[in-house]
Motif scaffolding. Structure first.
Motif, mmCIF file in Angstrom:
data_model
loop_
_atom_site.group_PDB
_atom_site.id
_atom_site.type_symbol
_atom_site.label_atom_id
_atom_site.label_comp_id
_atom_site.label_asym_id
_atom_site.label_seq_id
_atom_site.Cartn_x
_atom_site.Cartn_y
_atom_site.Cartn_z
ATOM 1 N N ALA A 128 49.969 -10.490 -37.415
ATOM 2 C CA ALA A 128 51.481 -9.918 -36.095
ATOM 3 C C ALA A 128 52.982 -9.944 -37.259
ATOM 4 O O ALA A 128 53.520 -9.251 -37.565
ATOM 5 N N PHE A 129 52.605 -11.055 -38.049
ATOM 6 C CA PHE A 129 53.861 -11.215 -39.009
ATOM 7 C C PHE A 129 53.727 -9.652 -39.270
ATOM 8 O O PHE A 129 55.378 -8.998 -40.158
ATOM 9 N N ARG A 130 52.930 -9.746 -40.446
ATOM 10 C CA ARG A 130 52.925 -8.320 -40.722
ATOM 11 C C ARG A 130 53.189 -7.048 -40.849
ATOM 12 O O ARG A 130 53.859 -6.099 -41.401
ATOM 13 N N GLN A 131 52.179 -7.013 -39.432
ATOM 14 C CA GLN A 131 52.751 -5.585 -38.618
ATOM 15 C C GLN A 131 54.183 -5.328 -38.219
ATOM 16 O O GLN A 131 54.880 -4.347 -38.439
ATOM 17 N N VAL A 132 54.935 -7.230 -37.695
ATOM 18 C CA VAL A 132 56.643 -6.464 -37.186
ATOM 19 C C VAL A 132 57.164 -6.257 -38.929
ATOM 20 O O VAL A 132 57.956 -5.422 -38.449
ATOM 21 N N GLY A 133 56.639 -6.834 -40.266
ATOM 22 C CA GLY A 133 57.421 -7.010 -41.695
ATOM 23 C C GLY A 133 57.267 -5.228 -41.356
ATOM 24 O O GLY A 133 58.572 -5.030 -42.231
ATOM 25 N N ARG A 134 56.480 -4.348 -41.235
ATOM 26 C CA ARG A 134 56.462 -3.238 -42.055
ATOM 27 C C ARG A 134 57.221 -2.315 -40.626
ATOM 28 O O ARG A 134 57.867 -1.364 -41.739
ATOM 29 N N ASP A 140 64.778 -0.795 -40.812
ATOM 30 C CA ASP A 140 66.229 -1.260 -41.645
ATOM 31 C C ASP A 140 66.662 -2.575 -40.668
ATOM 32 O O ASP A 140 68.071 -2.230 -40.304
ATOM 33 N N ARG A 141 65.986 -2.942 -40.651
ATOM 34 C CA ARG A 141 66.191 -3.923 -39.154
ATOM 35 C C ARG A 141 66.010 -5.188 -39.442
ATOM 36 O O ARG A 141 64.815 -5.430 -40.828
ATOM 37 N N GLU A 142 65.821 -6.516 -39.396
ATOM 38 C CA GLU A 142 66.048 -7.774 -39.524
ATOM 39 C C GLU A 142 64.656 -8.218 -38.886
ATOM 40 O O GLU A 142 64.343 -7.483 -37.846
ATOM 41 N N LEU A 143 63.465 -8.891 -39.368
ATOM 42 C CA LEU A 143 62.077 -8.824 -39.021
ATOM 43 C C LEU A 143 61.874 -10.215 -37.671
ATOM 44 O O LEU A 143 61.497 -8.869 -37.226
ATOM 45 N N LEU A 144 62.983 -10.810 -37.153
ATOM 46 C CA LEU A 144 63.177 -11.105 -36.189
ATOM 47 C C LEU A 144 64.262 -11.003 -35.122
ATOM 48 O O LEU A 144 63.250 -11.001 -34.043
ATOM 49 N N GLU A 145 64.627 -9.992 -35.048
ATOM 50 C CA GLU A 145 65.518 -9.031 -34.382
ATOM 51 C C GLU A 145 64.537 -7.785 -34.361
ATOM 52 O O GLU A 145 64.381 -7.501 -32.788
ATOM 53 N N LEU A 148 61.843 -8.810 -31.480
ATOM 54 C CA LEU A 148 62.784 -9.323 -30.445
ATOM 55 C C LEU A 148 63.013 -7.649 -29.488
ATOM 56 O O LEU A 148 62.454 -8.149 -28.306
ATOM 57 N N HIS A 149 63.674 -7.664 -30.560
ATOM 58 C CA HIS A 149 63.767 -6.307 -29.921
ATOM 59 C C HIS A 149 63.021 -4.653 -29.543
ATOM 60 O O HIS A 149 62.972 -3.327 -29.487
ATOM 61 N N THR A 150 61.679 -4.873 -30.508
ATOM 62 C CA THR A 150 60.861 -3.577 -30.389
ATOM 63 C C THR A 150 60.480 -3.296 -28.856
ATOM 64 O O THR A 150 60.547 -4.058 -28.079
ATOM 65 N N ALA A 219 67.663 3.135 -26.110
ATOM 66 C CA ALA A 219 67.682 3.305 -26.918
ATOM 67 C C ALA A 219 68.409 2.765 -27.742
ATOM 68 O O ALA A 219 69.299 2.605 -27.943
ATOM 69 N N SER A 220 67.958 2.330 -28.718
ATOM 70 C CA SER A 220 69.479 1.482 -29.445
ATOM 71 C C SER A 220 70.165 3.051 -30.409
ATOM 72 O O SER A 220 70.438 4.068 -30.743
ATOM 73 N N PRO A 221 71.840 2.473 -30.609
ATOM 74 C CA PRO A 221 72.517 3.147 -31.874
ATOM 75 C C PRO A 221 72.353 3.934 -32.096
ATOM 76 O O PRO A 221 72.328 4.716 -32.942
ATOM 77 N N MET A 222 71.395 3.225 -33.375
ATOM 78 C CA MET A 222 70.596 2.723 -34.672
ATOM 79 C C MET A 222 69.344 5.289 -34.271
ATOM 80 O O MET A 222 69.697 6.056 -34.777
#
Length: 308
Positions: A128-134, A140-145, A148-150, A219-222
């Protein structure tokens, strides 16, 4: 089928069996809490598999925007299950052990089972960590962010539950060690309560995130900026006025926008042009449906709607 969820289901099922056997063998309150935790996680993974499967169904006449939001419904069931079957059971058993402590023995069995469980849970968490990290790196988003926001509730749930499982094992192990060292069952019972509190916090966070997406999450501002840039660069578009993108499922959005077209074509030509632009946008698998209207030249982006 979501590979990350399958790995988590297999790991939790094996761990739940081992912890249950150890709980009966040792009588440890923390081990009972961990067994309840793992059974709750295993049951939740079934809900998450259902969520992933049902949300992938294609749009039809009765659901023109697809079934993506089913992912949030079934993920909500999973989070509620974690709260009821995991947190409530762990806290209740811990309180009962504080009031009427039972005998515990064979601590080595508990340590072995917790060690094996940590390895299995770790394998699932790494996946799960790898998928979130990818995914986080790609936008260009922090992993923990991103966790939480995916918009993918199954990925968020597996990541959060596996992280909680590893922390819960550490808490349970600490409670059992203190029980063995001090001879008092109190640390063991407190460990059970702490595991329950940890599960309750995770469940509440997951419930809140699913609630937000169910009632309509923009959707996010980005993503909005990226969509505005793409629209402005399309053939015949002079400028973009109003823009709204709302999630209707994991990585799926509904887009509504107004654009100012180049020239002063007749109404029929404008309608054809807008439909062509909508079709082009809908070739992106992330856009379930796009609706474009004509805006006035110089109309500001997303005008103030407070007066409505």
């Amino acid at each position: 089928m979501n590979f990350t969820v399958v790995i988590a289901l297999l790991a939790n099922a094996l761990v739940a069996l081992a912890k249950s056997a150890a709980a009966m063998f040792t009588g440890s309150a923390s081990m009972v809490a961990e067994a309840a935790h793992s059974w709750a996680d295993a049951g939740n993974e079934v809900f998450l598999l259902v969520a992933d499967r049902r949300s992938r169904r294609h749009p039809d006449h009765s659901h023109p925007l697809g079934y993506g939001r089913e992912a949030y419904v079934w993920s909500m069931f999973a989070a509620l299950g974690l709260f009821v079957a995991g947190a409530a059971v762990s806290i209740t058993h811990g309180v009962q052990e504080l009031i009427d402590p039972g005998e515990a023995s064979d601590f080595l069995v508990a340590y072995v089972v917790l060690g094996v469980a940590f390895v299995l849970e770790g394998v699932s968490f790494v996946q799960a960590f790898r998928q979130v990290g990818r995914e986080a790196s790609a936008i260009d988003r922090e992993l923990l962010e991103h966790a939480l926001h995916t918009s993918d509730p199954t990925l968020r749930a597996v990541f959060a539950e596996d992280a909680a499982a590893l922390l819960g094992i550490v808490i349970a192990g600490g409670g059992i060690v203190l029980h063995q060292v001090t001879g008092s069952p109190t640390p063991d019972a407190i460990g059970s309560i702490l595991v329950g509190v940890l599960l309750a916090v995770v469940a509440i966070v997951l419930i809140d995130r699913n609630r937000r997406f169910l009632v309509g999450m923009e959707a996010s501002p980005m993503l909005l900026d990226a969509a505005r840039t793409r629209l402005a660069a399309m053939a015949g578009v002079s400028s973009v006025g109003y823009l709204h993108m709302e999630f209707v499922g994991p990585r799926r959005v509904y887009l509504v926008a107004s654009v100012d077209l180049v020239g002063d074509d007749v109404e029929s030509s404008v309608a054809d042009h807008l439909r062509m632009l909508e079709s082009e946008l809908e070739t992106d698998e992330a856009i379930v449906e796009a609706v474009l209207t004509v805006s006035r030249p110089g109309q500001p982006p997303n005008p103030d709607l407070d007066a409505i």
